[in-house]
Scaffold this active site. Structure first.
Site, PDB file in Angstrom:
ATOM      1  CG  HIS A 168     -18.272 -36.285 -18.564  1.00  0.00           C
ATOM      2  ND1 HIS A 168     -19.554 -36.571 -18.171  1.00  0.00           N
ATOM      3  CD2 HIS A 168     -17.703 -35.606 -17.542  1.00  0.00           C
ATOM      4  CE1 HIS A 168     -19.751 -36.098 -16.953  1.00  0.00           C
ATOM      5  NE2 HIS A 168     -18.646 -35.504 -16.554  1.00  0.00           N
TER       6      HIS A 168
ATOM      7  CG  ASP B 227     -20.569 -38.489 -20.581  1.00  0.00           C
ATOM      8  OD1 ASP B 227     -19.809 -39.303 -20.013  1.00  0.00           O
ATOM      9  OD2 ASP B 227     -20.947 -37.434 -20.059  1.00  0.00           O
TER      10      ASP B 227
ATOM     11  CB  CYS C 211     -19.269 -33.330 -13.778  1.00  0.00           C
ATOM     12  SG  CYS C 211     -18.695 -34.973 -13.283  1.00  0.00           S
TER      13      CYS C 211
END
Length: 245
Positions: free
Chosen positions: A212, A179, A132
């Site tokens: 995600h 995501d 991330c």
């Protein structure tokens, strides 16, 4: 499952109940989690945390997994003692919080960790992976550091990244199909820009049905429907490191 209702660029998902097999060390002005394989190696990987910081058990689990595969793995505190994001924090202030923790403001910490790995751990071949926020940092570092023989950006938030794609060394980009924070049109644009500018090996891979955080935020034992993609992504990450380091 990951809490996708939160307006956060890195879902908390499943917080692992994991103690870790390594130990914490001081690396000049920062702290780090260090874990080593049982046998000597000159291969090392810097693991860059997400917004929840270097002490998150999930990230240490990945570092220990790398150590079990023959790599020295280190998770430095790239927030330099500043507080990581907490799930209880006010999401309305997230953007202001992130501005004080820019994924492109990582060179000084990278320099001291590289020096530590070379001088204290006798590392000669070094890679970097990140999740991330850390995935965006990987993109930044692979533009600037030839020392990294390979990089893996795991759902690095594309809007955090810079508009430069001439990477120094081979880099693998992992994304989830579902995501919400990294739309597929952004992934397609990233790949097109890499094809135009990048002169080294790269790969962009999208894992079907995944949200995600799936690589290090979901547990195979309580998310069995995601297990094949979790295992595939981790295997792909290791294969990329093994190929180039």
């Amino acid at each position: 499952m990951a809490n996708e209702a939160k307006p956060c660029p890195c879902n908390l998902g499943d917080k692992f109940d994991y103690e870790g097999q390594g130990h914490e060390v001081s690396v000049e002005h920062i702290r780090a989690y260090l874990t080593k394989p049982p046998h000597h190696t000159d291969k090392a990987v810097i693991v860059i945390h997400d917004i929840f910081g270097w002490q998150l058990p999930n990230t240490r689990y990945i570092a220990d997994m790398l150590a079990s595969k023959g790599y020295i793995a280190i998770v430095p505190d790239f927030y330099k003692g500043q507080e990581p994001w907490k799930p209880s924090d006010d999401w309305a202030r997230f953007d202001d919080w992130r501005k004080t923790r820019d994924s492109k403001d990582t060179n000084r910490e990278t320099d001291v960790v590289l020096k530590y790995l070379k001088e204290q751990c006798n590392a000669k071949k070094i890679g970097v992976i990140g999740f991330c926020w850390g995935g965006a940092a990987v993109h930044h570092l692979m533009l600037r550091y030839s020392e990294f023989k390979a990089g893996v950006s795991v759902y690095g938030v594309i809007r955090f990244q810079e508009d430069n794609y001439n990477l120094r060394n081979p880099t693998f980009f992992i994304f989830g199909e579902k995501d919400e924070h990294i739309p597929l049109n952004q992934v397609a644009e990233l790949e097109q820009n890499l094809k135009k500018q990048c002169k080294t090996d790269f790969e962009v891979k999208i894992y079907p049905g995944q949200t995600h955080g799936f690589v290090h935020r979901k547990r195979e034992d309580i998310n069995p429907e995601d297990r094949p993609c979790i295992e595939e992504a981790r295997k792909d990450m290791l294969n990329w490191l093994n190929k180039y380091i």
